[in-house]
Design a protein around this motif. Sequence first.
Motif, PDB file in Angstrom:
ATOM      1  N   VAL A 152       0.835  -1.195   0.000  1.00 24.54           N
ATOM      2  CA  VAL A 152       0.000   0.000   0.000  1.00 24.54           C
ATOM      3  C   VAL A 152       0.877   1.255   0.000  1.00 24.54           C
ATOM      4  O   VAL A 152       0.610   2.225  -0.715  1.00 24.54           O
ATOM      5  N   ALA A 153       1.951   1.235   0.786  1.00 23.40           N
ATOM      6  CA  ALA A 153       2.860   2.381   0.853  1.00 23.40           C
ATOM      7  C   ALA A 153       3.478   2.675  -0.513  1.00 23.40           C
ATOM      8  O   ALA A 153       3.728   3.838  -0.855  1.00 23.40           O
ATOM      9  N   SER A 154       3.725   1.634  -1.290  1.00 20.90           N
ATOM     10  CA  SER A 154       4.340   1.812  -2.615  1.00 20.90           C
ATOM     11  C   SER A 154       3.344   2.295  -3.654  1.00 20.90           C
ATOM     12  O   SER A 154       3.733   2.650  -4.774  1.00 20.90           O
ATOM     13  N   GLY A 155       2.056   2.307  -3.300  1.00 25.13           N
ATOM     14  CA  GLY A 155       1.032   2.737  -4.237  1.00 25.13           C
ATOM     15  C   GLY A 155       0.447   1.629  -5.081  1.00 25.13           C
ATOM     16  O   GLY A 155      -0.396   1.878  -5.950  1.00 25.13           O
ATOM     17  N   LYS A 156       0.848   0.389  -4.827  1.00 24.73           N
ATOM     18  CA  LYS A 156       0.350  -0.723  -5.634  1.00 24.73           C
ATOM     19  C   LYS A 156      -1.116  -1.004  -5.351  1.00 24.73           C
ATOM     20  O   LYS A 156      -1.865  -1.413  -6.245  1.00 24.73           O
ATOM     21  N   TYR A 157      -1.535  -0.803  -4.092  1.00 26.96           N
ATOM     22  CA  TYR A 157      -2.932  -1.009  -3.708  1.00 26.96           C
ATOM     23  C   TYR A 157      -3.421   0.205  -2.934  1.00 26.96           C
ATOM     24  O   TYR A 157      -2.654   0.838  -2.202  1.00 26.96           O
ATOM     25  N   GLN A 158      -4.714   0.496  -3.050  1.00 28.88           N
ATOM     26  CA  GLN A 158      -5.278   1.665  -2.383  1.00 28.88           C
ATOM     27  C   GLN A 158      -5.515   1.416  -0.898  1.00 28.88           C
ATOM     28  O   GLN A 158      -5.309   2.306  -0.072  1.00 28.88           O
ATOM     29  N   ILE A 159      -5.958   0.217  -0.556  1.00 29.07           N
ATOM     30  CA  ILE A 159      -6.263  -0.117   0.834  1.00 29.07           C
ATOM     31  C   ILE A 159      -5.790  -1.541   1.112  1.00 29.07           C
ATOM     32  O   ILE A 159      -5.848  -2.409   0.229  1.00 29.07           O
ATOM     33  N   GLY A 160      -5.280  -1.761   2.312  1.00 27.32           N
ATOM     34  CA  GLY A 160      -4.773  -3.082   2.661  1.00 27.32           C
ATOM     35  C   GLY A 160      -5.268  -3.538   4.012  1.00 27.32           C
ATOM     36  O   GLY A 160      -5.405  -2.724   4.937  1.00 27.32           O
ATOM     37  N   PHE A 161      -5.525  -4.841   4.116  1.00 28.16           N
ATOM     38  CA  PHE A 161      -6.024  -5.445   5.352  1.00 28.16           C
ATOM     39  C   PHE A 161      -5.032  -6.492   5.858  1.00 28.16           C
ATOM     40  O   PHE A 161      -4.552  -7.329   5.097  1.00 28.16           O
ATOM     41  N   GLN A 162      -4.752  -6.446   7.134  1.00 20.76           N
ATOM     42  CA  GLN A 162      -3.898  -7.437   7.777  1.00 20.76           C
ATOM     43  C   GLN A 162      -4.070  -7.281   9.282  1.00 20.76           C
ATOM     44  O   GLN A 162      -4.789  -6.391   9.759  1.00 20.76           O
ATOM     45  N   GLN A 163      -3.431  -8.134  10.042  1.00 23.26           N
ATOM     46  CA  GLN A 163      -3.497  -8.002  11.481  1.00 23.26           C
ATOM     47  C   GLN A 163      -2.840  -6.681  11.892  1.00 23.26           C
ATOM     48  O   GLN A 163      -1.804  -6.293  11.346  1.00 23.26           O
ATOM     49  N   VAL A 164      -3.468  -6.002  12.850  1.00 25.83           N
ATOM     50  CA  VAL A 164      -3.033  -4.662  13.232  1.00 25.83           C
ATOM     51  C   VAL A 164      -1.549  -4.625  13.579  1.00 25.83           C
ATOM     52  O   VAL A 164      -0.823  -3.704  13.179  1.00 25.83           O
ATOM     53  N   SER A 165      -1.072  -5.627  14.298  1.00 25.05           N
ATOM     54  CA  SER A 165       0.327  -5.636  14.727  1.00 25.05           C
ATOM     55  C   SER A 165       1.296  -5.743  13.566  1.00 25.05           C
ATOM     56  O   SER A 165       2.482  -5.424  13.706  1.00 25.05           O
ATOM     57  N   GLU A 166       0.817  -6.185  12.408  1.00 23.89           N
ATOM     58  CA  GLU A 166       1.668  -6.250  11.220  1.00 23.89           C
ATOM     59  C   GLU A 166       1.558  -4.994  10.366  1.00 23.89           C
ATOM     60  O   GLU A 166       2.413  -4.739   9.517  1.00 23.89           O
ATOM     61  N   LEU A 167       0.520  -4.199  10.580  1.00 23.77           N
ATOM     62  CA  LEU A 167       0.347  -2.952   9.843  1.00 23.77           C
ATOM     63  C   LEU A 167       1.104  -1.787  10.481  1.00 23.77           C
ATOM     64  O   LEU A 167       1.719  -0.971   9.785  1.00 23.77           O
ATOM     65  N   LEU A 168       1.053  -1.695  11.803  1.00 20.74           N
ATOM     66  CA  LEU A 168       1.567  -0.518  12.498  1.00 20.74           C
ATOM     67  C   LEU A 168       3.059  -0.252  12.289  1.00 20.74           C
ATOM     68  O   LEU A 168       3.470   0.920  12.219  1.00 20.74           O
ATOM     69  N   PRO A 169       3.926  -1.276  12.183  1.00 21.38           N
ATOM     70  CA  PRO A 169       5.361  -0.979  12.056  1.00 21.38           C
ATOM     71  C   PRO A 169       5.773  -0.423  10.692  1.00 21.38           C
ATOM     72  O   PRO A 169       6.889   0.075  10.550  1.00 21.38           O
ATOM     73  N   VAL A 170       4.905  -0.503   9.692  1.00 18.85           N
ATOM     74  CA  VAL A 170       5.289  -0.140   8.324  1.00 18.85           C
ATOM     75  C   VAL A 170       5.153   1.366   8.112  1.00 18.85           C
ATOM     76  O   VAL A 170       4.103   1.957   8.391  1.00 18.85           O
ATOM     77  N   LYS A 171       6.192   1.977   7.603  1.00 21.84           N
ATOM     78  CA  LYS A 171       6.178   3.412   7.313  1.00 21.84           C
ATOM     79  C   LYS A 171       5.524   3.659   5.958  1.00 21.84           C
ATOM     80  O   LYS A 171       5.521   2.797   5.091  1.00 21.84           O
ATOM     81  N   GLY A 172       4.981   4.845   5.801  1.00 16.61           N
ATOM     82  CA  GLY A 172       4.406   5.233   4.529  1.00 16.61           C
ATOM     83  C   GLY A 172       2.931   4.924   4.387  1.00 16.61           C
ATOM     84  O   GLY A 172       2.372   5.057   3.297  1.00 16.61           O
ATOM     85  N   VAL A 173       2.288   4.510   5.493  1.00 18.39           N
ATOM     86  CA  VAL A 173       0.852   4.246   5.468  1.00 18.39           C
ATOM     87  C   VAL A 173       0.178   4.942   6.645  1.00 18.39           C
ATOM     88  O   VAL A 173       0.828   5.315   7.622  1.00 18.39           O
ATOM     89  N   THR A 174      -1.127   5.100   6.533  1.00 18.07           N
ATOM     90  CA  THR A 174      -1.952   5.628   7.627  1.00 18.07           C
ATOM     91  C   THR A 174      -2.896   4.532   8.083  1.00 18.07           C
ATOM     92  O   THR A 174      -3.614   3.944   7.262  1.00 18.07           O
ATOM     93  N   PHE A 175      -2.873   4.253   9.378  1.00 24.19           N
ATOM     94  CA  PHE A 175      -3.754   3.229   9.945  1.00 24.19           C
ATOM     95  C   PHE A 175      -5.165   3.785  10.035  1.00 24.19           C
ATOM     96  O   PHE A 175      -5.385   4.841  10.633  1.00 24.19           O
ATOM     97  N   ILE A 176      -6.122   3.081   9.445  1.00 23.00           N
ATOM     98  CA  ILE A 176      -7.517   3.520   9.463  1.00 23.00           C
ATOM     99  C   ILE A 176      -8.192   3.122  10.763  1.00 23.00           C
ATOM    100  O   ILE A 176      -8.890   3.897  11.402  1.00 23.00           O
ATOM    101  N   GLY A 177      -8.010   1.868  11.162  1.00 25.10           N
ATOM    102  CA  GLY A 177      -8.649   1.323  12.350  1.00 25.10           C
ATOM    103  C   GLY A 177      -8.906  -0.155  12.168  1.00 25.10           C
ATOM    104  O   GLY A 177      -8.524  -0.758  11.151  1.00 25.10           O
ATOM    105  N   LYS A 178      -9.553  -0.746  13.156  1.00 20.73           N
ATOM    106  CA  LYS A 178      -9.918  -2.155  13.089  1.00 20.73           C
ATOM    107  C   LYS A 178     -11.260  -2.309  12.383  1.00 20.73           C
ATOM    108  O   LYS A 178     -12.091  -1.395  12.413  1.00 20.73           O
ATOM    109  N   ILE A 179     -11.479  -3.447  11.753  1.00 28.13           N
ATOM    110  CA  ILE A 179     -12.787  -3.691  11.156  1.00 28.13           C
ATOM    111  C   ILE A 179     -13.796  -3.922  12.275  1.00 28.13           C
ATOM    112  O   ILE A 179     -13.420  -4.259  13.410  1.00 28.13           O
ATOM    113  N   PRO A 180     -15.096  -3.725  12.024  1.00 27.31           N
ATOM    114  CA  PRO A 180     -16.108  -3.841  13.091  1.00 27.31           C
ATOM    115  C   PRO A 180     -16.065  -5.200  13.791  1.00 27.31           C
ATOM    116  O   PRO A 180     -15.815  -6.238  13.169  1.00 27.31           O
TER     117      PRO A 180
END
Length: 230
Positions: A152-180
């Motif tokens: 997602v940071a590279s611009g290849k995808y607009q939105i990405g889903f994964q476990q929160v703990s795997e999303l937070l360490p990556v630079k170049g993205v904004t965390f939206i939140g958890k799914i409901p």
Amino acid sequence: MISGGFSAALDKLAPEYSDSHGDTLKIVHGPSMGRSPQAIPNRLARGEKADVVIMVGYALDGLIKQGKIMPGTRTELADSRIGAVVRAGDAKPDIASVEALRQTLLNAKSVAWSDSASGRYVQDTLLNQLGVKQALSQRGQMVERVPVASQVASGKYQIGFQQVSELLPVKGVTFIGKIPESVQKVTRFAGAVPANAEHADEAKALLRYLASKEVQSQVRATGLDSVPAT
């Protein structure tokens, strides 16, 4: 050997543990499941040795059934929930409700999810529950081996889903939140000692430390949830 979900927590806690216990930790990363050679079950099947494995709980259960884990050493470590990111600077879409999540997916130009536990749930269950699987057949993609957020940071995808703990360490993205929570998939991470471990006592001590109350604030800071008290 450790899979992605608990990696950030271990990276945070490892230096302190090494300093206080005098043990050197060599950390090897790999998925909890899947066909890649780096996947922990495949590494063990090839005869690679480890003193500790930390991975998705139900994948660990498979190793226990195969006799590859020392009996009685499974240790519950943390629960992980699924979240989403967009590229840094992009507007944050609404995923706070089920309907908002559905509309965000329908409006997205491209969507990515992982090839591990969270992504399999997204692909096989969540998209069907939301009624968007067909609509995303050409715009959705399972990402193998690399963190979804990096794509997602590279611009290849607009939105990405994964476990929160795997999303937070990556630079170049904004965390939206958890799914409901009503469509959430909680993944348990657990550790254990392989049957052929050369340092079993030290391995058990490390697992006790990672599960202890004293380190839970650091674990939660990485996006994981403490295991509920029983």
